[in-house]
Structures are given as structure tokens and as C-alpha cells.
Design a protein around this motif. Structure first.
Motif, PDB file in Angstrom:
ATOM      1  N   LYS B 146      41.340  44.695  50.254  1.00 48.41           N
ATOM      2  CA  LYS B 146      41.780  46.164  50.362  1.00 48.41           C
ATOM      3  C   LYS B 146      41.660  46.730  48.955  1.00 48.41           C
ATOM      4  N   SER B 147      42.258  46.071  47.884  1.00 48.77           N
ATOM      5  CA  SER B 147      41.936  46.328  46.420  1.00 48.77           C
ATOM      6  C   SER B 147      41.773  45.163  45.674  1.00 48.77           C
ATOM      7  N   ILE B 149      40.532  45.397  42.042  1.00 50.95           N
ATOM      8  CA  ILE B 149      40.516  45.715  40.726  1.00 50.95           C
ATOM      9  C   ILE B 149      41.828  45.593  40.008  1.00 50.95           C
ATOM     10  N   GLY B 150      41.901  44.664  39.198  1.00 53.69           N
ATOM     11  CA  GLY B 150      43.340  44.844  38.373  1.00 53.69           C
ATOM     12  C   GLY B 150      44.284  43.860  39.208  1.00 53.69           C
ATOM     13  N   HIS B 151      43.840  42.955  40.066  1.00 57.81           N
ATOM     14  CA  HIS B 151      44.577  42.130  40.735  1.00 57.81           C
ATOM     15  C   HIS B 151      44.089  40.762  40.262  1.00 57.81           C
ATOM     16  N   ASN B 155      46.825  37.028  43.799  1.00 54.13           N
ATOM     17  CA  ASN B 155      46.652  38.076  44.919  1.00 54.13           C
ATOM     18  C   ASN B 155      45.581  38.113  45.819  1.00 54.13           C
ATOM     19  N   ASP B 174      34.764  43.149  47.300  1.00 56.37           N
ATOM     20  CA  ASP B 174      34.437  44.753  46.868  1.00 56.37           C
ATOM     21  C   ASP B 174      33.289  44.727  46.030  1.00 56.37           C
ATOM     22  N   GLU B 175      32.358  45.642  46.431  1.00 57.70           N
ATOM     23  CA  GLU B 175      31.242  45.844  45.541  1.00 57.70           C
ATOM     24  C   GLU B 175      31.345  46.371  44.004  1.00 57.70           C
ATOM     25  N   ILE B 176      32.415  46.609  44.088  1.00 64.27           N
ATOM     26  CA  ILE B 176      32.713  47.220  42.470  1.00 64.27           C
ATOM     27  C   ILE B 176      33.558  46.187  41.729  1.00 64.27           C
ATOM     28  N   PHE B 178      33.475  43.419  39.163  1.00 57.68           N
ATOM     29  CA  PHE B 178      32.732  42.656  38.323  1.00 57.68           C
ATOM     30  C   PHE B 178      33.270  41.513  37.521  1.00 57.68           C
ATOM     31  N   GLU B 179      32.296  41.003  36.526  1.00 58.50           N
ATOM     32  CA  GLU B 179      32.900  39.960  36.102  1.00 58.50           C
ATOM     33  C   GLU B 179      34.047  40.482  34.925  1.00 58.50           C
ATOM     34  N   LEU B 182      40.289  38.358  34.735  1.00 53.52           N
ATOM     35  CA  LEU B 182      41.490  37.818  35.876  1.00 53.52           C
ATOM     36  C   LEU B 182      40.974  37.148  36.700  1.00 53.52           C
TER      37      LEU B 182
END
Lengths: 424, 424
Positions: B146-147, B149-151, B155, B174-176, B178-179, B182
């Protein structure tokens, strides 16, 4: 530490969309995924990952304009904490999924200072290329082989020699010359650099030969070193067939110590549509310079392969600007851009009669690049180069080509403008 | 030995061009450079390098059609002696400079048998992916985080576990993503594969996790091996950000022994314009399969990110055809294509109520792929997966979703079709 953002600007065509809502959807959807439904505690933590709408400029069609002309230019800031310091990550973030979402074109990019700092850019740049050639007071002149496929080393050496005799500064391979048994890159470089030396003994002029770097991605570095070992003093590269990151890695490699010339092959798959793709100033301007191209070819506005003049000027500006604000989001207006300048090389349809126009459009920092305009000269290839050099000298001296052509010793220019005319 | 040719087909829009002359110009211009003026002796030697016009089909606008609808489909055969056996060389040859030459779109490619033979293609293919999962009798089901980034790792592991419990066969990053500090790829793979094991203990079902392979081009191989070492059993890759050759090298690498899933990020910069770019069946169909993608994502015709149904069907055909004639110029109609089949993964806007339609459009060899259609289920993520599995079972049994939803044990499906409806 101030948060860094890379800012992408899009043109969206839509007859009735709520562009402000659309912009907000992009800013959230391509970063944290969802926002309004997040608990407040999580928002505090996630805020640094959230995209921001920078601006939404709506163009409503005027009277008489068709409704499909309605568009908006939308700028979205993407926190660079979300992606790694490479061009694939940036492009996938700002135009990966979004590229498939209706009539949308990526028309500009501004990088965060931290993202920019990850890129050394062109190793030589326009000034470095001039330094290698020892030419500081005039536009450079480049020529392209006439035909190369199916020709052997003797033929290429001969072609090279004739071009070199005309006083050109650079000679480039055809971009469709790949590894082949007749003229493999190492032997080709040896043959052509021998011709360059021979010509230099006669003309006293230095010359860069951009050999076409091709083959499997993982072997490019080794092949580049092979070419350099054989004497290559520049390399041509079909950047878009390999991706910008491959150019960036070649440019950042200390062992690849020659200028890199970017060919725009495949660029027409991206930039010409008003509704889709990536604009030429981004594709052939900012990204090429960021990735480290010392010289960048692009379709001139003069020939049969056409690009509108304003797009050409936007590429030129992207390659030559020295203002950090043109590249870095939030940079001070008077801050200097860290990247060296890339030489603009408008190409296709160039003949000596266009030189005054090219200099007016591009100024002095340009490479005049010709193929047919050199090889097709009625007095031969060497005269073709001479005609260009005479045209450049005349234009720099503020004289008309007709005036200069009338003088003794300017027979090459005279013959050229009789054949092709003068355009202004 | 018979001469091999790769054949490119273009659609050219032009209100008044002589398309036959244009075709002849391409065939010569992009190969030997010039022909009619060559001496006969040289022609004999150069003929094997000369391009050939295969066909020119002109569409003259009918009554009431605007003149700008005039176009021609032109097929040109390029001798493969002219270029090396890699996709950059082929694309630069057939659509390098030409892409910038007016309103022209690359709409099909057929390879020479010799060119094709240079590509092992997908290492697993659709059948191999089924073999890894032990699922042979139904379409596969995939879900997307779902999301991300930032997790943090906890999570992601939790999200992964819930998705896995729903009975999905594949989960992709998710394709966005990246390394990042976190959830770096090695740790992410460990956490998610632990969740996969935990879920498998409950459901008895195997699962593939496609971790997003990102970073500098020259480091991709090492990073892939790191992910595989940490337990990754598939990899997601943003092919168009790196170029097809990078995928081809990863796919041909014996050490990268997991399925490769191609993401279409940036594809919208190429395919949607009727006048420019590269058609979806070439970009996301033939070239992806040739380069070795085991699974290929592309925009479904059902959601908000739309692609017309006929383009979807053309991609499907390119990924699944078993006829050599569809790929190889001059192959016998009944010859079998050597490349393994790539799994089509139509994506975006998928909910359980679309399953009968997806199976009708795509047949059984398809991956049903959902994000919001799983996470947005009113009973939660696990129920979201279950609803899809129930919909797939019902559709395969020839029953309506409404019928199946009315039965005990099908509460997940019932809730899904109450929310999203059934489309047919």
C-alpha cells in the motif's frame, strides 16, 4: 539541515480536470501514498516524505480556441529523501507511473542541491574541449563521415584524412557504426588517429575523433578503455539507448579521460508530441549535462530533421547556463552552477551559408556540425571544411559571406554559397 | 547462408509525402548512406549492407476525414550484418535518427533468426514461474504494498504478512522504493521472506516476492546477488530507466536465478501518441520478452491509468505467442518461437468484480494484480486477497460472482462486490 526537493514541472492537457486536485493527488500519490487519512502522530513522522505542490498555472482556452487546448503547468516538489542519487530513481519517481496517466508531458526539472552534488557533470565541458584543441576564439567545426557501413579501414582513413585537411576540429563516427569485422573500434581509432597526425603535420591543427562506443552495457567501460588505449581522444555515445545512468557512470570514471559526445538517437520517441513524453530541454539539455556529456548533438532548426527554434534555444540555455537557479530548486539567483558547460551541437541540414544564422542563434559557444555540407562541396571534402572555416571567420569579423567569398583565397566559400546559398 | 534482416514497421503521418520515395530513402539512408551514385563494382560489394523496402501501405483519408489522417505503414528490412547483437544497436539503427524525422512511430519489429538466437529470453517464463509456485490450474494473483516510503521494516513485514495471508501468489515492491536507511534491500528481503514463511505455515501456499532492484547500473548485478543471497525469489526492475540491454544482461546471467518482473515506469513517455514514439506491443511486449522479462506489468484497460483494450491485447499476444513468425522475419508459419512466454500483468484499477472480464480478455495465462483492490477491502487486506481468489475460482468454474458470493464462506467476495460491483 534544510530539506531538499527535486521539482518536476508537467504540462497536463485536459478539457475539464480540476488541475489543483490533480496536482495534490500527484504530490501525495507519488510519495507517501496517502495523507489525509493518516493519524496525526504518523503525519509528523511522514511529513518529510510528502510531496508538495509548488504551482498550478491553468491555461483556459480563449475565444475561438478548441477545448482540447486547455492545459495546466504543474510543478511538484519531491523530497529527495525518497530516492537515491541517480537519474533512474529520479525519473521513475517523477515520471514513472505518472507518464502513463493521461495527456501529460514532463517539461522541466530542477534538482535539489544535494541531488546535484552527486553529479560531477561533464569532465571537460565546453572550455575543456577548447583547451584540448587550443581553440578559444571561434565556434568549433565538426564533420561526420559520409558513409561507413561496409567500408574498410583504408576507406575510413582516407575519408578521415580528407575531412581533417579541411580544418575541422572534430570528426565523429556515424552513430550506426557498431562493432564489425571490417572496422573494429581499436583498429578504427588507430587508422583514424594516424590520419589525424598526418593532417596535423600539414595544417598544424589539432583534432578530436569521437569513436562510437557501443555494445553490451557491462562491456562499455572496457571498450572505452580499449579505444582510449588505441589513441581515441573522444567518444560518441548513444545515451538514450542505454539510459542516462550509463553516461553518468562513464563520465564519473576517472579512467575515461576523454570528452564524451552524446548522440540524440531515439530522442524523437520522447520530445515531439505536445501531449506526451519528455521535453527536449530536459531530455537533451539538463539531463545530458547532469549526466556528464561534454558535447550534445540535437536536431538543428535549419535542416530536414527539424526542431522548432524555441526548443533549440531552450536546449542551448540548459547546456550553457551558469546560473545555479536554472538547475537547483531554491538556489540563489546569483549563485554559480557547479556543472561545467556542455557544448551545443545543432545538427542536420547545415551548410556554410547558415553559419551567420547559427552564430546569431547560438553565439560563439557552439559546434558547427556538418555532413553533406562538407562532403557535398563541389570542390571536394577538404574544400567543404575550408568553406565552413572561411564562413566562420567572415561571420566573426562581421562581414557578409558574399563579401568574403569575393576575395582571393576564398574559392571554397564562393563555391559553397553558389551551391547552397546564404540564409539569414 | 541466407542473409538475415531485422524488419521495422513504422506508421508515418504526412498530408502529402510520397511514401514510396520516403521508404526508399530510409532503406538507403539508414544503411549504406547512398546507393544510386555508387559504381557498379562497389554495389556488388555493398549490396549485403543495403536496406530493403518490404512494404508500403498507404491510408488515404476517406470522405469527411481530415487530411492529417493520411498515413502509411512502412516496413523496412535492415541487414543484421550492419549491427551487433544487442538491443541498443538495433534500436539506434532502426529508430535512432529516424525517430526525429517528422511524424513517425515505430509500430512493430521482427528480428532476424540470427539476431533472435543471441537472446536466451526469459529464464523462467510463465511456465517456470508457475513451476516455482506449484500453481498450474488458475491465473496467478499478485498484490502490491500500500505505502512503503517512510515505513520501517516492522511495518513492511506486517503489510507483507497480511497480503500473504489472503492467498496471493506474488507480492511486489512499489517501483518507487529505492535504497534507503529504513528498508535497504537485503534487510527488506529478509523481513518479508520471514513473513512469507510464517504465512505459508498457515496457508500452505508458496509466494514470490519481487524486490525492487535499483541503483547505479554497474552495481545492479551485485545488488541483485545480495537480494538473492538474503532470500529474494524474484526481482522487480524499472527496465526503461536503464535500457533494455541492462535487463537482457541480468536475464542472461546464470547467477541471477530468480524471475525478473519488468515494471513499465516511463513507458507513457513513448507509447500513447498516435504520431510519435514506440507502440506498446513493441515496448512492453516484444522487447521486454526478448530482453528476458519473466513477467511484464502494463496499464490495464480497466482502471484510471488507461490503455485501450486493443493495445493491451497486442501486448498480451507479444508476450504469449508461440509462433516464430510473430518474432522472426521469414520464419515458417508453423515454426515454434524459441523464447519462453512472459506472464502478462495488466495493472491499475483492478478489483475482484473485474476478474471475469480479465479472464475473458486474457485467458488463463495472466497475473491478476491489485493494490487498492486488496488493501481497500472493507474486511481488511487478507480478506482482499481472499475475495480475489474466490472470484478467480468462481470465474474458472463458469459461475457468476454474484452466485458464488451468496454462498457460505464467501463473505470476502460478497463484501468486495458490494463495494466495487461486478463488471462484464
Amino acid at each position: 539541515m534544510t530539506q531538499g526537493y527535486c521539482v518536476a514541472t508537467y504540462r497536463l492537457h485536459d478539457e475539464k480536470a480540476d488541475f489543483h486536485k490533480k496536482a495534490a493527488g500527484i504530490a501525495v500519490g507519488l510519495t507517501v501514498g496517502s495523507w489525509t487519512e493518516l493519524p496525526e502522530a504518523q503525519k509528523a513522522h511522514m511529513r518529510k516524505h510528502l510531496g508538495q505542490v509548488v504551482s498550478v498555472d491553468v491555461h483556459e482556452p480563449g475565444a475561438g480556441e478548441p477545448p482540447e487546448n486547455r492545459y495546466a503547468d504543474i510543478s511538484i516538489a519531491y523530497p529527495d529523501v525518497n530516492f537515491s542519487r541517480d537519474i533512474p530513481a529520479l525519473l521513475v519517481t517523477v515520471f514513472g507511473k505518472l507518464s502513463m496517466d493521461g495527456r501529460i508531458k514532463l517539461i522541466d526539472l530542477h534538482f535539489s542541491e544535494s541531488f546535484l552534488a552527486g553529479f560531477p557533470g561533464p569532465k571537460f565541458g565546453a572550455a575543456g574541449v577548447r583547451g584540448l584543441l587550443g581553440v578559444h576564439d571561434r565556434p568549433l567545426l565538426m564533420s561526420i563521415f559520409k558513409s561507413v557501413i561496409g567500408h574498410d579501414l583504408d576507406n575510413l582513413r582516407e575519408q578521415f584524412y580528407k575531412q581533417a585537411l579541411g580544418g575541422v576540429d572534430l570528426i565523429k563516427d556515424d552513430e550506426i557504426l557498431f562493432e564489425n569485422p571490417l572496422t573494429p573500434i581499436g583498429k578504427r581509432v588507430e587508422a583514424c588517429m594516424a590520419a589525424a597526425k598526418q593532417a596535423e603535420a600539414e595544417t598544424g591543427q589539432k583534432l578530436l575523433y569521437a569513436a562510437n562506443l557501443t555494445g553490451p552495457t557491462s562491456k562499455l567501460r572496457v571498450r572505452a578503455l580499449e579505444a582510449i588505449g588505441a589513441g581515441a581522444n573522444a567518444l560518441l555515445f548513444n545515451v538514450l539507448a542505454y539510459g542516462f545512468d550509463t553516461l553518468a557512470e562513464l563520465a564519473a570514471d576517472p579512467d575515461i579521460n576523454v570528452p564524451l559526445m552524446a548522440h540524440p538517437a531515439l530522442a524523437g520517441a520522447y520530445y515531439p508530441s505536445p501531449h506526451y513524453g519528455i521535453a527536449a530541454n530536459v531530455l537533451l539539455g539538463k539531463l545530458m549535462r547532469l549526466a556528464g556529456a561534454d558535447l550534445v548533438l540535437f536536431p538543428s532548426p535549419y535542416g530536414s530533421v527539424v526542431m522548432p527554434r524555441e526548443e533549440n534555444m531552450a536546449i542551448r540555455e540548459a547546456l550553457l547556463t551558469e546560473s545555479a537557479a536554472d538547475y537547483a530548486h531554491g538556489a540563489a539567483a546569483d549563485a554559480a552552477l557547479s556543472l561545467r558547460r556542455s557544448f551545443p551541437v545543432p545538427s542536420a541540414g547545415i551548410h556554410p551559408g547558415l553559419v551567420p544564422l547559427i552564430l546569431r542563434d547560438f553565439g560563439g559557444e557552439v559546434v558547427v556540425n556538418a555532413g553533406g555540407g562538407i562532403h557535398g562541396h563541389p570542390m571536394g571534402t577538404a574544400a567543404g571544411g575550408q568553406a565552413f572555416r572561411q564562413a566562420i571567420d567572415a561571420a566573426l569579423a562581421g562581414r557578409t559571406l558574399q563579401e568574403a567569398a569575393a576575395e582571393a583565397g576564398h574559392e571554397a566559400l564562393k563555391a559553397a554559397i553558389e551551391l547552397w546559398g546564404v540564409k539569414s
